[in-house]
Motif scaffolding. Sequence first.
Motif, PDB file in Angstrom:
ATOM      1  N   GLY A 192     126.945 -26.863  58.876  1.00  0.00           N
ATOM      2  CA  GLY A 192     125.643 -27.062  59.496  1.00  0.00           C
ATOM      3  C   GLY A 192     125.603 -28.427  60.150  1.00  0.00           C
ATOM      4  O   GLY A 192     126.642 -29.048  60.366  1.00  0.00           O
ATOM      5  N   VAL A 193     124.389 -28.881  60.441  1.00  0.00           N
ATOM      6  CA  VAL A 193     124.232 -30.133  61.182  1.00  0.00           C
ATOM      7  C   VAL A 193     124.469 -31.332  60.275  1.00  0.00           C
ATOM      8  O   VAL A 193     123.978 -31.382  59.149  1.00  0.00           O
ATOM      9  N   ARG A 194     125.232 -32.279  60.786  1.00  0.00           N
ATOM     10  CA  ARG A 194     125.419 -33.561  60.123  1.00  0.00           C
ATOM     11  C   ARG A 194     125.136 -34.671  61.132  1.00  0.00           C
ATOM     12  O   ARG A 194     125.155 -34.444  62.333  1.00  0.00           O
ATOM     13  N   LEU A 195     124.887 -35.874  60.600  1.00  0.00           N
ATOM     14  CA  LEU A 195     124.766 -37.019  61.504  1.00  0.00           C
ATOM     15  C   LEU A 195     125.245 -38.263  60.795  1.00  0.00           C
ATOM     16  O   LEU A 195     125.425 -38.286  59.575  1.00  0.00           O
ATOM     17  N   GLU A 196     125.462 -39.278  61.621  1.00  0.00           N
ATOM     18  CA  GLU A 196     126.056 -40.500  61.115  1.00  0.00           C
ATOM     19  C   GLU A 196     125.492 -41.675  61.895  1.00  0.00           C
ATOM     20  O   GLU A 196     125.299 -41.585  63.105  1.00  0.00           O
ATOM     21  N   THR A 197     125.195 -42.749  61.197  1.00  0.00           N
ATOM     22  CA  THR A 197     124.828 -43.993  61.880  1.00  0.00           C
ATOM     23  C   THR A 197     125.780 -45.075  61.393  1.00  0.00           C
ATOM     24  O   THR A 197     126.692 -44.812  60.618  1.00  0.00           O
ATOM     25  N   GLU A 198     125.533 -46.260  61.843  1.00  0.00           N
ATOM     26  CA  GLU A 198     126.379 -47.365  61.395  1.00  0.00           C
ATOM     27  C   GLU A 198     126.311 -47.503  59.869  1.00  0.00           C
ATOM     28  O   GLU A 198     127.294 -47.880  59.234  1.00  0.00           O
ATOM     29  N   ASP A 199     125.161 -47.144  59.292  1.00  0.00           N
ATOM     30  CA  ASP A 199     124.933 -47.418  57.869  1.00  0.00           C
ATOM     31  C   ASP A 199     125.109 -46.232  56.931  1.00  0.00           C
ATOM     32  O   ASP A 199     125.401 -46.405  55.757  1.00  0.00           O
ATOM     33  N   PHE A 200     124.855 -45.041  57.416  1.00  0.00           N
ATOM     34  CA  PHE A 200     124.854 -43.904  56.482  1.00  0.00           C
ATOM     35  C   PHE A 200     125.380 -42.635  57.124  1.00  0.00           C
ATOM     36  O   PHE A 200     125.458 -42.530  58.347  1.00  0.00           O
ATOM     37  N   ILE A 201     125.733 -41.684  56.264  1.00  0.00           N
ATOM     38  CA  ILE A 201     126.005 -40.312  56.699  1.00  0.00           C
ATOM     39  C   ILE A 201     124.885 -39.420  56.153  1.00  0.00           C
ATOM     40  O   ILE A 201     124.300 -39.700  55.110  1.00  0.00           O
ATOM     41  N   MET A 202     124.555 -38.363  56.897  1.00  0.00           N
ATOM     42  CA  MET A 202     123.442 -37.477  56.504  1.00  0.00           C
ATOM     43  C   MET A 202     123.788 -36.028  56.810  1.00  0.00           C
ATOM     44  O   MET A 202     124.316 -35.723  57.873  1.00  0.00           O
ATOM     45  N   SER A 203     123.459 -35.165  55.869  1.00  0.00           N
ATOM     46  CA  SER A 203     123.557 -33.720  56.093  1.00  0.00           C
ATOM     47  C   SER A 203     122.143 -33.152  56.177  1.00  0.00           C
ATOM     48  O   SER A 203     121.259 -33.561  55.424  1.00  0.00           O
ATOM     49  N   GLU A 262     131.663 -36.597  40.576  1.00  0.00           N
ATOM     50  CA  GLU A 262     131.338 -37.984  40.907  1.00  0.00           C
ATOM     51  C   GLU A 262     130.413 -38.045  42.120  1.00  0.00           C
ATOM     52  O   GLU A 262     129.465 -38.836  42.161  1.00  0.00           O
ATOM     53  N   ALA A 263     130.677 -37.209  43.111  1.00  0.00           N
ATOM     54  CA  ALA A 263     129.802 -37.165  44.287  1.00  0.00           C
ATOM     55  C   ALA A 263     128.396 -36.705  43.892  1.00  0.00           C
ATOM     56  O   ALA A 263     127.392 -37.239  44.386  1.00  0.00           O
ATOM     57  N   TYR A 264     128.343 -35.737  43.003  1.00  0.00           N
ATOM     58  CA  TYR A 264     127.050 -35.216  42.526  1.00  0.00           C
ATOM     59  C   TYR A 264     126.306 -36.324  41.773  1.00  0.00           C
ATOM     60  O   TYR A 264     125.098 -36.539  41.965  1.00  0.00           O
ATOM     61  N   PHE A 265     127.023 -37.058  40.931  1.00  0.00           N
ATOM     62  CA  PHE A 265     126.401 -38.174  40.213  1.00  0.00           C
ATOM     63  C   PHE A 265     125.919 -39.261  41.188  1.00  0.00           C
ATOM     64  O   PHE A 265     124.823 -39.797  41.044  1.00  0.00           O
ATOM     65  N   LEU A 266     126.761 -39.581  42.168  1.00  0.00           N
ATOM     66  CA  LEU A 266     126.385 -40.667  43.077  1.00  0.00           C
ATOM     67  C   LEU A 266     125.187 -40.264  43.934  1.00  0.00           C
ATOM     68  O   LEU A 266     124.282 -41.061  44.179  1.00  0.00           O
ATOM     69  N   ALA A 267     125.156 -39.003  44.373  1.00  0.00           N
ATOM     70  CA  ALA A 267     123.990 -38.527  45.121  1.00  0.00           C
ATOM     71  C   ALA A 267     122.740 -38.583  44.246  1.00  0.00           C
ATOM     72  O   ALA A 267     121.637 -38.887  44.718  1.00  0.00           O
ATOM     73  N   THR A 268     122.919 -38.312  42.969  1.00  0.00           N
ATOM     74  CA  THR A 268     121.775 -38.376  42.044  1.00  0.00           C
ATOM     75  C   THR A 268     121.228 -39.797  41.931  1.00  0.00           C
ATOM     76  O   THR A 268     120.014 -40.006  41.858  1.00  0.00           O
ATOM     77  N   GLN A 269     122.124 -40.773  41.925  1.00  0.00           N
ATOM     78  CA  GLN A 269     121.694 -42.146  41.671  1.00  0.00           C
ATOM     79  C   GLN A 269     121.432 -42.946  42.945  1.00  0.00           C
ATOM     80  O   GLN A 269     120.736 -43.972  42.897  1.00  0.00           O
ATOM     81  N   ALA A 270     121.982 -42.495  44.075  1.00  0.00           N
ATOM     82  CA  ALA A 270     121.856 -43.311  45.287  1.00  0.00           C
ATOM     83  C   ALA A 270     121.555 -42.507  46.543  1.00  0.00           C
ATOM     84  O   ALA A 270     121.474 -43.083  47.625  1.00  0.00           O
ATOM     85  N   GLY A 271     121.384 -41.199  46.432  1.00  0.00           N
ATOM     86  CA  GLY A 271     121.090 -40.393  47.607  1.00  0.00           C
ATOM     87  C   GLY A 271     119.683 -40.636  48.124  1.00  0.00           C
ATOM     88  O   GLY A 271     118.777 -41.007  47.376  1.00  0.00           O
ATOM     89  N   LEU A 304     124.534 -44.098  51.833  1.00  0.00           N
ATOM     90  CA  LEU A 304     124.967 -45.311  52.518  1.00  0.00           C
ATOM     91  C   LEU A 304     126.489 -45.356  52.558  1.00  0.00           C
ATOM     92  O   LEU A 304     127.161 -45.052  51.564  1.00  0.00           O
ATOM     93  N   LYS A 305     127.008 -45.767  53.698  1.00  0.00           N
ATOM     94  CA  LYS A 305     128.469 -45.844  53.829  1.00  0.00           C
ATOM     95  C   LYS A 305     129.072 -46.877  52.890  1.00  0.00           C
ATOM     96  O   LYS A 305     130.229 -46.746  52.484  1.00  0.00           O
TER      97      LYS A 305
END
Lengths: 327, 327, 327, 327
Positions: free
Chosen positions: B251-262, B294-303, B322-323
């Motif tokens: 699906g659609v994703r995007l990216e900036t200098e600072d972050f990635i987003m789905s 680990e990705a699931y945990f990190l999204a939980t704590q910093a998403g 955040l990148k």
Amino acid sequence: MTWLASSFMGRRGVAQAQERAHHSLTETDQGAFHYVYGPYAKPVMHVAPGDVVAVETLDAFGGAVKTEADLPSKVLNMPFVNPQNGPIAIEGAKKGDVLAVYLKSILPRGPQPAGTTALIPDFGGLVASSLTHLNAPIAERVKKMDVTPDGVKFSDRITLPYEPFVGTMGVSPEIEAISSLVPDYYGGNMDLPAIAPGAVMYFPVQRDEAFFYIGDCHGRQGDGELCGVAVEIPATVEFQIDLIKGWSIPGVRLETEDFIMSVGSARPMEDAARMAYRDLIRWMVEDYGFEESEAYFLATQAGKMRVGNMVDPKYSLGASMLKKYLV
Amino acid sequence: MTWLASSFMGRRGVAQAQERAHHSLTETDQGAFHYVYGPYAKPVMHVAPGDVVAVETLDAFGGAVKTEADLPSKVLNMPFVNPQNGPIAIEGAKKGDVLAVYLKSILPRGPQPAGTTALIPDFGGLVASSLTHLNAPIAERVKKMDVTPDGVKFSDRITLPYEPFVGTMGVSPEIEAISSLVPDYYGGNMDLPAIAPGAVMYFPVQRDEAFFYIGDCHGRQGDGELCGVAVEIPATVEFQIDLIKGWSIPGVRLETEDFIMSVGSARPMEDAARMAYRDLIRWMVEDYGFEESEAYFLATQAGKMRVGNMVDPKYSLGASMLKKYLV
Amino acid sequence: MTWLASSFMGRRGVAQAQERAHHSLTETDQGAFHYVYGPYAKPVMHVAPGDVVAVETLDAFGGAVKTEADLPSKVLNMPFVNPQNGPIAIEGAKKGDVLAVYLKSILPRGPQPAGTTALIPDFGGLVASSLTHLNAPIAERVKKMDVTPDGVKFSDRITLPYEPFVGTMGVSPEIEAISSLVPDYYGGNMDLPAIAPGAVMYFPVQRDEAFFYIGDCHGRQGDGELCGVAVEIPATVEFQIDLIKGWSIPGVRLETEDFIMSVGSARPMEDAARMAYRDLIRWMVEDYGFEESEAYFLATQAGKMRVGNMVDPKYSLGASMLKKYLV
Amino acid sequence: MTWLASSFMGRRGVAQAQERAHHSLTETDQGAFHYVYGPYAKPVMHVAPGDVVAVETLDAFGGAVKTEADLPSKVLNMPFVNPQNGPIAIEGAKKGDVLAVYLKSILPRGPQPAGTTALIPDFGGLVASSLTHLNAPIAERVKKMDVTPDGVKFSDRITLPYEPFVGTMGVSPEIEAISSLVPDYYGGNMDLPAIAPGAVMYFPVQRDEAFFYIGDCHGRQGDGELCGVAVEIPATVEFQIDLIKGWSIPGVRLETEDFIMSVGSARPMEDAARMAYRDLIRWMVEDYGFEESEAYFLATQAGKMRVGNMVDPKYSLGASMLKKYLV
């Protein structure tokens, strides 16, 4: 509206009030913790508007997950999770009042690693539940993290900012006693990161003395508390209590120096979002003089929505407006 | 994966590519605008990876709401709303590729007041629909606003920052032709404020030449586009096109200098939130080497979760990381 | 309202009309099947109000699942599933008319076992989707069943009644071309067992000649089409076409000798239920003279709700009222 | 599993047990009614497995709506609505047991018109709520109806069959006390017409003595209880109690001579539907020897779904399977 104690909070910013008395509620003072928000428990403490209270909270697991080998399915005993301090009786509080709680500080307690997160079978934002799905559960896992005011040590490579907040707090319903896992109009398990030091919380009092509960502090959390378990920590929370007469609110609100926020808790998630924005507009109309359609337009163009949790029995979202636009 | 044109975007930040050719697509060039994202229209332009295009978009009302007296129920002709420029054929694009679009700038066009918002009966986040409810509709209303790069003049007292973004953009589905009011895996009407200058959008190509559409620029918008109508403006949008071979995205994703987003688009809202976070985790695992839990945990704590719209046929939310944590 | 052909259906029961002409649309006649409901295909046949048509439909897999070893993930090629016959152009049909379709019979075709159901990874009412969940998929499986008018041979011990219906039928949207997997106001993939012989279907015409599509017959199905795949059969469907001028309906309705039913298709499921009941009340008010609150009360005390599907991109439910109460 | 009293119900049909003792619980006996399902009230009566109890229930308004002029907004005092009889302590019941309740009869009580329905502002399946919407509420209205075993006199022209059922019944949660307006795993306000004479209800016991509550009888109701208020009646309900040891169920189930049914209560509605079907499959696998995918297939082709309510804090749906297919 009348501020019983003082005007340490209110429409025009958060100015700290004169503090009346200081109380402390340690783990030992608390003794038996509570697992429901309700009117049937005996108050552990009585305080008056203006009083400051420092409370020692347990983490959501009641401290039972000490190492990464302590799997929740082994060490937890449902429904005895998410232990709460309280109830704290607020002198003078009556049904229809607003209980204001100014959050002053949240500090982690206990031996390191103080922080716990976990993948719990059948629970979490991205997993199938055995109550609704046929898939096998994902593997259970515990992750322990050092948590200090300097940061949350997520891994060797990643240290996240310490941005603590209170996961669960609120007043007792009038006649219900509801699991501390649930959020709703009276507060409860909102898991909303905006409930942080510097915020003033507003809860609609449902019964005499309000019966305030608090627990479930988080060292930090992303939007949505995705896996269902934030950086759970035992903590010392300090807050000041106040009581507002003559102000009627349908659910939880909060205020910081910069913004006002209404919280909605419901399923599906759009209903939580609608509740939050609907009440924000009510607030803008009643207290800031906006014409309703103007408030609706302004929320459309400048409102912010924070996703607290997308995992609890009701999802909690907070809709906010910067105070600089409330002119 | 292979970057056909150049590496102006990618995992490690947004570095502007060498620009190949410049194209311009004016209102006159466009001629007939489109109201569906589909493969059945004839391309209005062919471009190659690396090309830059400047497009003149109409506002979501096709310019029909010129004054506050032009009520949508009077001047609109359903389903001919939310006109789109395109389709722009991308040379070399094949099903399974990713179309990358680097948004360079969005400038308001046309006579002032250039911005329009409105309360439209039966439409919006806080109103009953005659398809599902018995209540009488709320009163229709149009609000016009001056919009310049200096700000959105919401009222005499309130000027909001000019924070423009593209409400609707994406590629054609393979065989469907879907209303430009709808968002989904191919893009469309996401109404997500993160789709702003500086972002690189990623769309999964569904057919030869991709068939890119764009329209519906907003001078700004709050989270959720609450009443259903942002600060709608006609605009000139400049963007650079690139094509990525060998990268598969659902699906659609995007990216900036600072972050990635789905981005997830679905109803109920929690499904959009789940889609967004689920894909963010997939991205973290596939491109950044995270173990899934680990990705699931990190999204939980910093998403972070951004609510794009809570009003369209599908709600769109963006989950980001955040990148600096993708290490 | 005016009945162009005859009064073979209507408020007072289903009386078969005089049949004008008989047409046949075989697999060979159809040639290329369609996978979208849209206006961009060329009509395969023209008919007039009063005409009877017998159509040979394929099953939802296009016949590709011939044995229990033909796993869908192997033999299907998305998005080319759920093939549809049509479009059949209806002479004289205009946007705003109602297309009436009287279902006369549905007979299974082809070699036995003619019926197919399947567990498809990531699809179905009780399974996690890889777009929203982290769980591993359930095991794929195909089940073939003999299907004759005498019954559906589910297993050696269980034979279920043959209660055939049309899973997917309707008219073309005005400008959209939407996957035949989707149901909505124009019909499409409703998977509602009430769409059976003896029923008269009503569809709101969106464009000249209506462009009628039909396919996806089921030998039978439980409420909800739980695993996502009913008893899929190739079939011969016979129906009579009529056109109603001067009757405006917002979505699909149907009528049998005993009841009237409105269909709602949406997510979440409660919105489909609301759409269905809301339109049933509109119908009771407009055509049967009920005061609105009386209709709301009667639907509360005597309405029936049939769950068509809880698995498609939109869920379809039908709200009905017995005609004996429409007095 | 062990049947403590007798085998008056069970897998192979509903055979009435030998009745042990008869009890009566009149309005006067009950005294104070209850508005929560919880463990904090004192039992009003103790019964043993095999006992029969006849209970006089109040209607959902506690009898306060005596005429069509008694508008709910005037005469009700939230949260004191939907009064419940009980708790009835069941001797020998322990957490983990199943409480079986065989419904023998429901007879209307009180002066005519005994039946009440109403349009209550902000409440009901097709109306906007002031907590989520900006629309003005619909007009409040009360409708009184004569209700006897011969029928429900809906209007001069329409008499509906008397098909009574119990709107609210169940056991106490372990530590929660939840409003009698809410349905969930322990029973409560399911508003499901299948909970009728001839059915055996199964509730998962959560605490010593089970603490059984009952109230809110309906003279009849359509699927969904659309406006939120069925044909509310005061009634005399007679039922027989039994206790099943060694049988573990996650939520409410019921059984009649013809079918077994699992009840799901949740929001959004699809989650209630999933819970109901998921548990039906569990039941078919555990007690009837089905392989799980066969049960899933059979539910797909022959399952029935009944919509209880689409208006309460959680929606309740019942998924059922005919016993003749459980072979």
